[in-house]
Design a protein around this motif. Sequence first.
Motif, PDB file in Angstrom:
ATOM      1  N   SER A  54     -16.056   8.871  -0.631  1.00 42.37           N
ATOM      2  CA  SER A  54     -15.455   8.516  -1.911  1.00 42.37           C
ATOM      3  C   SER A  54     -14.993   7.078  -1.812  1.00 42.37           C
ATOM      4  CB  SER A  54     -14.265   9.426  -2.204  1.00 42.37           C
ATOM      5  OG  SER A  54     -14.687  10.759  -2.318  1.00 42.37           O
ATOM      6  N   ARG A  55     -14.782   6.452  -2.967  1.00 37.30           N
ATOM      7  CA  ARG A  55     -14.303   5.083  -2.926  1.00 37.30           C
ATOM      8  C   ARG A  55     -13.499   4.746  -4.178  1.00 37.30           C
ATOM      9  NH1 ARG A  55     -19.509   4.204  -4.808  1.00 37.30           N
ATOM     10  NH2 ARG A  55     -19.591   2.823  -6.601  1.00 37.30           N
ATOM     11  N   ALA A  56     -12.607   3.788  -3.984  1.00 36.96           N
ATOM     12  CA  ALA A  56     -11.909   3.155  -5.096  1.00 36.96           C
ATOM     13  C   ALA A  56     -12.356   1.705  -5.081  1.00 36.96           C
ATOM     14  CB  ALA A  56     -10.404   3.249  -4.910  1.00 36.96           C
ATOM     15  N   GLU A  57     -12.456   1.125  -6.263  1.00 32.44           N
ATOM     16  CA  GLU A  57     -12.859  -0.278  -6.301  1.00 32.44           C
ATOM     17  C   GLU A  57     -12.332  -0.947  -7.551  1.00 32.44           C
ATOM     18  OE1 GLU A  57     -17.131  -1.099  -6.806  1.00 32.44           O
ATOM     19  OE2 GLU A  57     -17.341   1.056  -7.046  1.00 32.44           O
ATOM     20  N   GLY A  58     -12.345  -2.272  -7.521  1.00 31.11           N
ATOM     21  CA  GLY A  58     -11.884  -3.022  -8.666  1.00 31.11           C
ATOM     22  C   GLY A  58     -11.997  -4.515  -8.448  1.00 31.11           C
ATOM     23  N   LEU A  59     -11.458  -5.251  -9.424  1.00 26.99           N
ATOM     24  CA  LEU A  59     -11.503  -6.716  -9.428  1.00 26.99           C
ATOM     25  C   LEU A  59     -10.089  -7.285  -9.486  1.00 26.99           C
ATOM     26  CD1 LEU A  59     -14.310  -7.275 -12.086  1.00 26.99           C
ATOM     27  CD2 LEU A  59     -14.503  -7.562  -9.602  1.00 26.99           C
ATOM     28  N   PHE A  60      -9.895  -8.426  -8.828  1.00 28.17           N
ATOM     29  CA  PHE A  60      -8.613  -9.123  -8.855  1.00 28.17           C
ATOM     30  C   PHE A  60      -8.537 -10.035 -10.072  1.00 28.17           C
ATOM     31  CE2 PHE A  60      -8.848  -7.955  -4.410  1.00 28.17           C
ATOM     32  CZ  PHE A  60      -7.539  -7.618  -4.117  1.00 28.17           C
ATOM     33  N   PHE A  61      -7.401  -9.952 -10.788  1.00 33.61           N
ATOM     34  CA  PHE A  61      -7.135 -10.823 -11.935  1.00 33.61           C
ATOM     35  C   PHE A  61      -6.097 -11.877 -11.607  1.00 33.61           C
ATOM     36  CE2 PHE A  61      -8.553  -6.941 -14.191  1.00 33.61           C
ATOM     37  CZ  PHE A  61      -9.675  -7.479 -14.768  1.00 33.61           C
ATOM     38  N   ALA A  62      -5.234 -11.600 -10.626  1.00 36.24           N
ATOM     39  CA  ALA A  62      -4.205 -12.556 -10.230  1.00 36.24           C
ATOM     40  C   ALA A  62      -3.994 -12.427  -8.728  1.00 36.24           C
ATOM     41  CB  ALA A  62      -2.901 -12.295 -10.967  1.00 36.24           C
ATOM     42  N   VAL A  63      -3.927 -13.556  -8.053  1.00 29.86           N
ATOM     43  CA  VAL A  63      -3.622 -13.594  -6.629  1.00 29.86           C
ATOM     44  C   VAL A  63      -2.745 -14.818  -6.385  1.00 29.86           C
ATOM     45  CG1 VAL A  63      -4.525 -13.735  -4.279  1.00 29.86           C
ATOM     46  CG2 VAL A  63      -5.829 -12.499  -6.028  1.00 29.86           C
ATOM     47  N   GLU A  64      -1.468 -14.579  -6.117  1.00 33.73           N
ATOM     48  CA  GLU A  64      -0.525 -15.642  -5.764  1.00 33.73           C
ATOM     49  C   GLU A  64      -0.050 -15.322  -4.356  1.00 33.73           C
ATOM     50  OE1 GLU A  64       2.511 -16.446  -8.867  1.00 33.73           O
ATOM     51  OE2 GLU A  64       1.398 -14.926  -9.994  1.00 33.73           O
ATOM     52  N   PRO A  65      -0.555 -16.024  -3.346  1.00 29.00           N
ATOM     53  CA  PRO A  65      -0.221 -15.691  -1.956  1.00 29.00           C
ATOM     54  C   PRO A  65       1.278 -15.498  -1.729  1.00 29.00           C
ATOM     55  CG  PRO A  65      -1.923 -17.352  -2.007  1.00 29.00           C
ATOM     56  CD  PRO A  65      -1.456 -17.166  -3.431  1.00 29.00           C
ATOM     57  N   ASP A  66       1.583 -14.419  -1.035  1.00 31.12           N
ATOM     58  CA  ASP A  66       2.944 -14.034  -0.645  1.00 31.12           C
ATOM     59  C   ASP A  66       3.825 -13.619  -1.817  1.00 31.12           C
ATOM     60  OD1 ASP A  66       2.015 -14.828   1.850  1.00 31.12           O
ATOM     61  OD2 ASP A  66       3.056 -16.751   1.780  1.00 31.12           O
ATOM     62  N   VAL A  69      -0.116  -9.829  -6.740  1.00 33.37           N
ATOM     63  CA  VAL A  69      -1.523  -9.511  -6.976  1.00 33.37           C
ATOM     64  C   VAL A  69      -1.610  -8.577  -8.180  1.00 33.37           C
ATOM     65  CG1 VAL A  69      -2.408  -9.819  -4.617  1.00 33.37           C
ATOM     66  CG2 VAL A  69      -1.528  -7.598  -5.307  1.00 33.37           C
ATOM     67  N   ARG A  70      -2.698  -8.708  -8.906  1.00 32.87           N
ATOM     68  CA  ARG A  70      -2.979  -7.807 -10.033  1.00 32.87           C
ATOM     69  C   ARG A  70      -4.470  -7.533 -10.003  1.00 32.87           C
ATOM     70  NH1 ARG A  70      -4.183  -8.674 -15.563  1.00 32.87           N
ATOM     71  NH2 ARG A  70      -3.849 -10.892 -15.239  1.00 32.87           N
ATOM     72  N   TYR A  71      -4.827  -6.237 -10.056  1.00 32.41           N
ATOM     73  CA  TYR A  71      -6.225  -5.856  -9.939  1.00 32.41           C
ATOM     74  C   TYR A  71      -6.477  -4.513 -10.608  1.00 32.41           C
ATOM     75  CZ  TYR A  71      -4.166  -3.440  -5.868  1.00 32.41           C
ATOM     76  OH  TYR A  71      -3.365  -2.689  -5.041  1.00 32.41           O
ATOM     77  N   THR A  72      -7.746  -4.236 -10.875  1.00 32.65           N
ATOM     78  CA  THR A  72      -8.118  -2.956 -11.458  1.00 32.65           C
ATOM     79  C   THR A  72      -8.368  -1.940 -10.349  1.00 32.65           C
ATOM     80  OG1 THR A  72     -10.463  -3.533 -11.524  1.00 32.65           O
ATOM     81  CG2 THR A  72      -9.162  -3.998 -13.516  1.00 32.65           C
ATOM     82  N   TRP A  73      -8.377  -0.675 -10.753  1.00 26.61           N
ATOM     83  CA  TRP A  73      -8.588   0.435  -9.828  1.00 26.61           C
ATOM     84  C   TRP A  73      -9.429   1.487 -10.551  1.00 26.61           C
ATOM     85  CZ3 TRP A  73      -7.036   2.013  -4.893  1.00 26.61           C
ATOM     86  CH2 TRP A  73      -7.081   3.376  -4.626  1.00 26.61           C
ATOM     87  N   GLU A  74     -10.527   1.864  -9.922  1.00 22.83           N
ATOM     88  CA  GLU A  74     -11.339   2.971 -10.456  1.00 22.83           C
ATOM     89  C   GLU A  74     -11.743   3.847  -9.284  1.00 22.83           C
ATOM     90  OE1 GLU A  74     -15.180   3.923 -13.313  1.00 22.83           O
ATOM     91  OE2 GLU A  74     -15.078   1.978 -12.287  1.00 22.83           O
TER      92      GLU A  74
END
Length: 137
Positions: A54-66, A69-74
């Motif tokens: 099984s797997r979960a996957e998605g795309l990052f919309f925001a990445v501010e180191p430290d 993060v904001r991303y999708t999950w399916e």
Amino acid sequence: MKIDKNYELPFPPDRVFAAWVCPETVIPPATRMEINPTVGGHYRLFMESEDSCSRAEGLFFAVEPDRHVRYTWEWDGDGEITEIDVVFEPADDGTALRIRHSGFRKQESMDMHDSGWDSYVEKLSALLLKDQEAATA
């Protein structure tokens, strides 16, 4: 429908963030992860056994180191695409971790993820503690 979670971890934000986006940070039941933590980057989190994968996957919309993060999950291509927003803030004793997981259409799915976050953060904290103890030994 959404989940809002707040945790305090006794590690600095840079360590918690680094673990969050590191392909070696695989928390069971996950078995491996492919991740490109950049805006537009993709990730896949695998749960493999002899009988299934099984797997979960998605795309990052925001990445501010430290910091964020904001991303999708399916999950396994089930069509329910949710969004995860994670904020890492300095706190007196480490990191204040805020998670908002939104976009659920099914109560059962939301309930499973709600308890899943508690388990994940607990295991992440244990992994970070183990790494810290190994570094000081």
